[in-house]
Design an enzyme around this catalytic site. Structure first.
Site, mmCIF file in Angstrom:
data_model
loop_
_atom_site.group_PDB
_atom_site.id
_atom_site.type_symbol
_atom_site.label_atom_id
_atom_site.label_comp_id
_atom_site.label_asym_id
_atom_site.label_seq_id
_atom_site.Cartn_x
_atom_site.Cartn_y
_atom_site.Cartn_z
ATOM 1 N N THR D 40 0.833 -1.206 0.000
ATOM 2 C CA THR D 40 0.000 0.000 0.000
ATOM 3 C C THR D 40 0.866 1.254 0.000
ATOM 4 O O THR D 40 0.547 2.250 -0.668
ATOM 5 C CB THR D 40 -0.913 -0.003 1.240
ATOM 6 O OG1 THR D 40 -1.742 -1.160 1.180
ATOM 7 C CG2 THR D 40 -1.780 1.246 1.313
ATOM 8 N N HIS D 43 1.992 1.976 -3.407
ATOM 9 C CA HIS D 43 0.952 2.653 -4.191
ATOM 10 C C HIS D 43 0.913 4.155 -3.866
ATOM 11 O O HIS D 43 0.731 4.981 -4.750
ATOM 12 C CB HIS D 43 -0.437 2.062 -3.895
ATOM 13 C CG HIS D 43 -0.627 0.671 -4.400
ATOM 14 N ND1 HIS D 43 -0.567 0.347 -5.728
ATOM 15 C CD2 HIS D 43 -0.860 -0.501 -3.738
ATOM 16 C CE1 HIS D 43 -0.769 -0.951 -5.881
ATOM 17 N NE2 HIS D 43 -0.946 -1.492 -4.693
ATOM 18 N N CYS D 99 -22.223 0.704 13.491
ATOM 19 C CA CYS D 99 -22.968 0.261 12.307
ATOM 20 C C CYS D 99 -23.300 -1.232 12.408
ATOM 21 O O CYS D 99 -22.853 -1.930 13.318
ATOM 22 C CB CYS D 99 -22.156 0.541 11.037
ATOM 23 S SG CYS D 99 -20.655 -0.446 10.907
ATOM 24 N N ILE D 178 2.767 -11.484 2.568
ATOM 25 C CA ILE D 178 1.578 -12.062 3.218
ATOM 26 C C ILE D 178 1.401 -13.524 2.811
ATOM 27 O O ILE D 178 1.019 -14.365 3.623
ATOM 28 C CB ILE D 178 0.318 -11.218 2.913
ATOM 29 C CG1 ILE D 178 0.527 -9.780 3.442
ATOM 30 C CG2 ILE D 178 -0.914 -11.826 3.571
ATOM 31 C CD1 ILE D 178 -0.634 -8.828 3.179
ATOM 32 N N GLY D 266 -5.362 -11.264 -2.495
ATOM 33 C CA GLY D 266 -4.670 -10.482 -3.528
ATOM 34 C C GLY D 266 -5.669 -9.590 -4.255
ATOM 35 O O GLY D 266 -6.667 -10.082 -4.763
#
Lengths: 347, 347, 347, 347
Positions: D40, D43, D99, D178, D266
Site C-alpha cells: 500500500t 501505491h 454500524c 503475506i 490479492g
C-alpha cells in the site's frame, strides 16, 4: 411399460413402450405417479451442447418424481425401513459412497454421480428402479408435492447454506420455479424481508404468491437501488442468484451487504467479468456454488417444513399434463408461460 | 426525579426523589417511558442471598426499559448515530471492551460487567444515563415492546444459539415470560414444531397464544413420552431449559434427540445429579449455558423480527402498573399470576 | 481360525478355534495383523454390569485392528475402491444408514449401531468380515498405528469438535491412552498450549512424550489454579474430559474460560452433582458428549495427520503381546501399568 | 518529531519535521520503534489511481508498527488495561463501533473505517496517537515482530476463515510477504500439506523457509497438475489467493477440491473472466473476500501463535532501513528483491 425416452441423438423425445426395469438386491421398484419437468429436460429435448455431450441414447428421461413402492430387493427389504405401498420420492443423484466428498458430508459433489434421467434411466415412465438408500418417504406429503421435492430441495439448499436465515434479509434474483420456491423457503425459515426480481411479471406474481415482500422488475426498477433502499442502505444478508446471467451476478454483488453472502444456483451459459477487488474482496463477500441437495440434511429440513405446513410449493405449479403430452409440457416451459410443470403419470 | 430504590439492606423497595443522573461525555440521558419488571427484581425485593451478596444500597433498581433520548455527551453526539428525541432501549450489561471475552465476540461474558439496576443505578426512574454504545434505537418498535427487549433477547439467544432452527423441532421447558417469548421466537425462526411445558396452566395459555403447537403440563402429562411421540420417537433438535429445576434438567436430556442440543437459561438454586454417561455422552448431546444477549447480534436479529411483525411479545404482557405501584407489581409476579409485568413510567 | 472369545457369561476370555467368518456380498474379509486392547475389553473380561447386560456369548472380542484384505464380496469388488492385498483398518460401528442420525451427519449416534467385538464377532481373531463401507485404507500408515486408529479417532473427535484449535489452549484431564492421544492431536492441530493431568505419573510421562507443555498431578498440584495461572487467569478454550470422575467434571468446569468448551469422553460409572447456575450458565460454557468417531470426517482428518507425520501415536504404546497372551494384556491394563496395549496377531 | 509524509499530490514521500500528535481523552500516545513497509505504501509513493483518489495530503504514511506507550488520555488510563511503558502494536483500522457490521462481528468491514497512514496520520514517525481500543499489547512478542502483525494478521485471517485447518491441505498462490506468512500460519495451524507458488524463486525460498512442503513456479511447473498430483487427484481444501491476477484466479478454482474454498486476499487491478457454471457452481466452491483482520479474534489467535513459538514471521524479513531511507525501502520492494521490509525508527 410407457416411458418418455430420448431414442437417438437430436431434438425431441419419444413416448415408447420399454421393458419394466429390474429391481436389484439393494433397490426398490416404484410405480411413478407424478413427475416434474425441469429446465434440464428442456436442454435434453433441445439436444444442446451440454445434452449431446452428456446423454447416451436410448435413455428414459425425468429425474423429479413421486410414486409408490411396488417391489423391494432382498437387501432393501432386510433394512426394514421401506415397504410395498409406501409413497415415496427420491434423491436422483446416485453417488459412490466411498470418495472424499461422500465420506465428509459432500456427497452431493461426488465425482462419480449418476443422475437418473440423464446418466441412467429416469422417471418419466410407469416404473423406475432406484437404490433404497436414495428413497425419501412422503409420510403425508401430497404426491404432487413429492414429485417436485428435487427442485424445492435446490431452493432449500440455496437459501439455508452458510447463513442464519431467522431475522435476515434475502434477495432472490431470478424467479423461475426454483427462485419462487426459494422465496417460500426464506419466508418459512424466518427471513424478515424477502425481495424477488425477474423480467417476467407472471413469475413475479408467482413469487408474490409464495410470500415475497417486495418484487422488482429490472425493466422498470433500478433493482440495486431498491434493494438498498429496502434495507436502510445496508444491502441484504443473502442473495440467491437464480438467473445465471452476468447482469444478475453484478447486481448480486452490489445488493449483498458488506460481509454478506451470495449463493449461486443459476448456471450461466457464458462467463462473467468479475472485479474481484471492488465486488468481492473489499466488500468481504462470501460466494457459494450450489449443486443438488445435501444428502440428506436438505431433504430432512424440507420434508419437515412441508409437513408442518410452513412451506407449500404448490402455488408455483401452473400446468399439469398426462405423460403423453410431453411435447406440450416442454412447449409451455420454452415459451416462458409456465411456473412448475407436472406430468400426471398415474392419477 | 422519581426512582424506585433499594435504600438499605432488607426486604422491599422505596419510591424516592433522587437527583437526575449526570450524562458523561460518552453517555446519553434517557427519559424512561416504560420498564419491565424481572425475576431479578423480585430477588432484590426479597433481599435473598444472591441480592444481599451483590447489591450495595442505595441503588436505583430496574434493567429493562425504553425511553427517549433527552441529552447526549459530546462524544456520544460526535459519533453521529444518536440524537435527542430518538426512542431507544438499551443493553443493560455494561462491559469493559478490552478483555479476552469482549475482544472475541463473547462480550456478554465479560468478567467486569456492570448491570444497570444491580451494580449501578437502573431504569425504574424518570431518567437514566447510559453509555451510547449500549443504546439500541427502536426505529418503529412500540415503546412497550422496547421496554422488554432485554428478556425477549434472552429468549432469542436461547433459541438461536448453535442450532439451525428452520425446519427444526423445539421444546421449551418452563413458560415464565422468557419461556413464552422463546416459543414465539422459535415459531418466528421457522421451527416446524414447538412444544411447551409448565406446571401453571395460565402460563401454558400464554405459550399457546405465542404459537406453541403442543402444550404439556407435567401434572397431567408424561412430558418426555409426549415429546417423543410428537417427534416420531426421535426427540427434539433443541430443548430450551427455562425451568432451572433438576426435574427439568432430567426431562431436557431425555427429550433431546441423539445429537441434539439443550440450551440452559433457567438458573437453578440447587444442584442437579447428572448421569453424564447415559444422559449426555452416549446421547451425543450438546449443552450450552445462556447468559444475557450477544452484543449485538442478538439485538439485531430481535429488532428485525419485531419490526417485520414476525415476533410480537405483547401477548405475554399481563399487567401494567404506574411506577408508584412497584409493590403490587412484585406481588403479582410472586404469586405466579403474571406473565410479563410492565411499569408505565411516562405515558 | 484362532479367536479370543467370550464363550459364556462370567469373568475371563477363551482362546479358541472357531470357523473363519463368511464374507457377504457387500463385505470384505480381512486377515488381522494387529489389534488394540481397550478399556471396553477389560469390562467384557470382568463381566461387569454393562457387559453382562449387553454381550450375548459366544462372541469374538476386539474392535480395534488393522490387517490385509484377502477376499471381497461381489458388490464390494464392484465398487472398485478396495482390492485384495490392501492394508486397512475399519470403523467398528456398523450403522443403519437410514435413520435421522445417519442421514444428517450423526451416523456415530445411530440407534441401531452394532459394534464389532461387542454386538457381533470382532477382531481378536485371524480373520474378520466387515462391510466394505466401514473400511479405511492405510495407504502408508504403519499396521501397528492402523490397529489403534479407533481410539486415536476418539481423541481426534474430542479435540476437534466445535472449537477452532489453531492458537487455542487445551487442557486434557485424564491421561489414559485416549487422553495421551488427545495431547498429540491438540499439538498437531496447532494448539498454543496443551496442559495434561492425571494421578498416575507414568501416564503423565506418556502425555509429555506426546507433547504436553505442562503436566499436573492432582496429588501434588492444585490443578485448577495451575491451569488459570498458565492462561493469565482466563482458563482454557477447551477441556477434554477423559477421566469420567465427578472430581474431573468439577475441575473441567472451573478450568474452562468464560465461553469455553468441555468435550466429555470419559464415561463415568456414577452421577455427578452439577451446579448448573455457577458452573455452566453464568460461565457461558458449552458441554459436548463424545461418542465414537464422526463417519468419516474424523477418519479423514486423522489419516492425513498421521500420514504427514504431524501425529504419531506410537509413544503411547507400552506393551505388545501375541494373541494367546490376552490374559497378560488385560492384567497390565487393569494394574494401571500400561499405556496402549497391542496384540500382534500376525507379524 | 520526524515523519515520512506525503506532502502534496505526486510521486514520492518526504522526511519532514511535524508536530507530535495530540493524545485525545480515549487515546494513547506511542513512541514508534519499528514499522513495516507495505505494498500500500508503494501505491502511495507511486501516487497511482487508487492513491490519488483516496489520500488527502499532507498526511503521515505508515500503518504497520510497534512501539512503547508514553502517554494516555484520561479515559484510556481509567480503563485500567494500558500503562506507560507497555510495548504495543495496533489495529490500524479505526472503526465506528455503531454500524451493522461493527455490531455483528464484522467490524473489519465498517463503512466508516479510517486507516492510519491513509485516511489519517500514520506510523512512519517518531510518535503516533491511537484510540486505546485499537491497541494490542506485545506481552513478550519482539518489537520487530509486533511491527508486522498487521500483515501477519491478514495471513491469519486468510488461512483460518471458514475452514478447519487441522489435517487439511492448503495451497498459497502468490508468495509476497503475506503469502509467505500464510504458509507459516497454515503449518502452525496444523495443515497436513502446504503448497506455495510464485513466479519469483527468491520468494519461493522464503516460502520454503516458512515451512512450505512443496513450492511451484508457473514458469517451469504445471501448477494445477502438480497440486492435483500432490493431493491424490482431489485438489486442496483451501486455496489462499494472494496473487490478485486473473491467471491466479483460474488456477485457484481448478486447484480447490470439489466443495473446497478459495479465500481471496490479492487485490487485482483488472477484472477476471469467471465461468461460474464450471469453475464455481458445479464444483461446489466457496469464495471469500478477505479484508483486514477480524477485530479482535484474528489478533488473539495470532498473538498466541507467535508467543508460543508456533509461528515466527521473521524469516520473511529481508531488509531493515532507518526512517530516513524510505526511498531505498520502496525501491527494494518495487524491484521485487524483498520479502518484508522494516523501518527501524527507534532502536
Amino acid at each position: 411399460m410407457r416411458a418418455i425416452i430420448k431414442a437417438a441423438p437430436g431434438v425431441g423425445m419419444t413416448v415408447a413402450e420399454v421393458p419394466t426395469p429390474r429391481c436389484g438386491p439393494a433397490d426398490v421398484l416404484i410405480k411413478v405417479k407424478a413427475a416434474g419437468v425441469c429446465g434440464t429436460d428442456l436442454h435434453i429435448w433441445e439436444w444442446d451442447r451440454w445434452a449431446s455431450n452428456r446423454i447416451r441414447p436410448p435413455v428414459t428421461i425425468g429425474h423429479e418424481f413421486a410414486g409408490e413402492i411396488v417391489d423391494l430387493g432382498p437387501e432393501a427389504l432386510a433394512a426394514g425401513i421401506l415397504r410395498p405401498g409406501d409413497l415415496v420420492t427420491a434423491e436422483g443423484h446416485i453417488v459412490c459412497g466411498h470418495c472424499l466428498q461422500c465420506r465428509t458430508g459432500h456427497g452431493h459433489l461426488c465425482k462419480r454421480t449418476k443422475i437418473i434421467g440423464v446418466d441412467r434411466d429416469g422417471a418419466f415412465a410407469d416404473f423406475i428402479a432406484m437404490p433404497a438408500s436414495n428413497i425419501v418417504k412422503l409420510h403425508g406429503i401430497p404426491v404432487e408435492v413429492g414429485a417436485i421435492m428435487d427442485p424445492v430441495g435446490n431452493a432449500v439448499h440455496t437459501v439455508l447454506e452458510g447463513v442464519e436465515i431467522p431475522g435476515s434479509t434475502v434477495f432472490v434474483l431470478g424467479c423461475g420455479p426454483i427462485g419462487c420456491f426459494a422465496v417460500g423457503v426464506a419466508k418459512a425459515a424466518g427471513a424478515s424481508l424477502v425481495i424477488a426480481s425477474d423480467l417476467n411479471d407472471m413469475r413475479l406474481d408467482l413469487a408474490r404468491s409464495m410470500g415475497a415482500d417486495l418484487v422488482l422488475n429490472p425493466m422498470s426498477d433500478d433493482v440495486v437501488s431498491r434493494v438498498l433502499e429496502a434495507t436502510h442502505g445496508n444491502g441484504v444478508d443473502l442473495v440467491c442468484e437464480m438467473s445465471g446471467h452476468p447482469a444478475g451476478h453484478a447486481q448480486a454483488f452490489k445488493a449483498a451487504r458488506l460481509g454478506g453472502r451470495v449463493n449461486l444456483l443459476g448456471t450461466p451459459s457464458q462467463s462473467t467479468e468479475v472485479d474481484f477487488a471492488h465486488e468481492i474482496i473489499f466488500r468481504g463477500l462470501t460466494l457459494y456454488g450450489v449443486t443438488g441437495r445435501k444428502m440428506y440434511s436438505t431433504w430432512n429440513t424440507m420434508a419437515r417444513m412441508i409437513r408442518s405446513g410452513q412451506l407449500d410449493p404448490r402455488p408455483v405449479i401452473t400446468h399439469r399434463f398426462p405423460l403423453e403430452s410431453i411435447a406440450e409440457a416442454i412447449a409451455v416451459i420454452k415459451e416462458g408461460r409456465a411456473g412448475k410443470v407436472i406430468l400426471e403419470i398415474d392419477r
